[in-house]
Design a protein around this motif. Structure first.
Motif, PDB file in Angstrom:
ATOM      1  N   ASP A   1      27.677  18.799  93.894  1.00  0.00           N
ATOM      2  CA  ASP A   1      26.369  19.640  94.030  1.00  0.00           C
ATOM      3  C   ASP A   1      25.662  19.048  95.357  1.00  0.00           C
ATOM      4  N   GLN A   2      25.640  17.767  95.512  1.00  0.00           N
ATOM      5  CA  GLN A   2      24.812  17.427  96.642  1.00  0.00           C
ATOM      6  C   GLN A   2      25.770  17.619  98.004  1.00  0.00           C
ATOM      7  N   GLY A   3      26.683  18.340  98.086  1.00  0.00           N
ATOM      8  CA  GLY A   3      27.415  18.569  99.144  1.00  0.00           C
ATOM      9  C   GLY A   3      28.625  17.683  99.698  1.00  0.00           C
TER      10      GLY A   3
ATOM     11  N   GLU B   1      27.127   1.805  92.072  1.00  0.00           N
ATOM     12  CA  GLU B   1      26.655   2.721  90.972  1.00  0.00           C
ATOM     13  C   GLU B   1      27.541   2.695  89.878  1.00  0.00           C
ATOM     14  N   GLN B   2      26.932   2.159  88.859  1.00  0.00           N
ATOM     15  CA  GLN B   2      28.118   2.150  87.400  1.00  0.00           C
ATOM     16  C   GLN B   2      27.574   3.251  86.865  1.00  0.00           C
TER      17      GLN B   2
ATOM     18  N   LEU C   1      31.472   2.891  90.185  1.00  0.00           N
ATOM     19  CA  LEU C   1      32.513   2.473  89.105  1.00  0.00           C
ATOM     20  C   LEU C   1      32.137   3.088  87.845  1.00  0.00           C
ATOM     21  N   ASP C   2      33.285   3.557  87.294  1.00  0.00           N
ATOM     22  CA  ASP C   2      33.151   3.834  85.884  1.00  0.00           C
ATOM     23  C   ASP C   2      33.346   2.503  85.001  1.00  0.00           C
TER      24      ASP C   2
ATOM     25  N   THR D   1      28.977  12.312  87.325  1.00  0.00           N
ATOM     26  CA  THR D   1      28.738  11.790  88.607  1.00  0.00           C
ATOM     27  C   THR D   1      29.310  12.329  89.845  1.00  0.00           C
ATOM     28  N   LEU D   2      30.694  12.519  89.588  1.00  0.00           N
ATOM     29  CA  LEU D   2      31.110  13.216  90.936  1.00  0.00           C
ATOM     30  C   LEU D   2      30.926  14.809  90.949  1.00  0.00           C
TER      31      LEU D   2
END
Length: 168
Positions: A68-70, A54-55, A29-30, A62-63
């Protein structure tokens, strides 16, 4: 699943409930609109207790970390070149991105997405409520991945309510 600029806490709560019911691993969430989390919790019906939330103050950052994490970032948006959601081959490590009820996904976030899917509209209106759109796409993705797993390991059952899929 990531939410970009959602204005309604009721929509956010409904989407969280949908994601949990479909077996998604988390919701990003943004900045949500002011008004407390009462409406969000009311429509989430405690689903926010069973799914990782996840805020973030910076959804773009964050995206990019997810990228980067695949993870593959797939925006749900009516844009030129988007593929119908039911024609895309789905895989784990995907982040679905849904945008603002009126304006859609912001241009900065659209620039981060790898690709886009759309829900074909058959009526005069070219859009549906964001929570409804989330339901359509989330359950399609969940069922497509479940069927792929079932075929991969020879399972016969159509229900597996205990597995959490690595989709965000």
């Amino acid at each position: 699943l990531a939410l970009d600029g959602i204005r309604s806490l009721f929509n956010a709560g409904s989407i969280i409930r949908t994601c949990e019911a479909a077996g998604f691993s988390s919701v990003i969430l943004d900045c949500l609109p002011p008004g407390g989390d009462g409406p969000l919790k009311k429509t989430a019906m405690d689903a926010d207790q069973w799914i990782r939330m996840e805020q973030t103050p910076d959804l773009g950052e964050t995206l990019l970390k997810k990228k980067d994490q695949g993870y593959t970032l797939v925006g749900v948006e009516t844009v030129q070149g988007s593929l119908s959601y039911d024609r895309r081959p789905w895989q784990d490590r995907t982040v679905l991105v849904l945008g603002n009820e009126e304006y859609g996904i912001g241009s900065h976030i659209m620039g981060i997405c790898h690709e886009f899917v759309t829900i074909p509209m058959r009526g005069v209106k070219n859009s549906i409520n964001v929570a409804n759109a989330a339901s359509v796409v989330c359950f399609h993705v969940a069922n497509a991945l479940f069927r792929a797993r079932k075929q991969g390991n020879g399972q016969e059952s159509d229900s597996d309510s205990t597995s959490r899929m690595s989709r965000t």
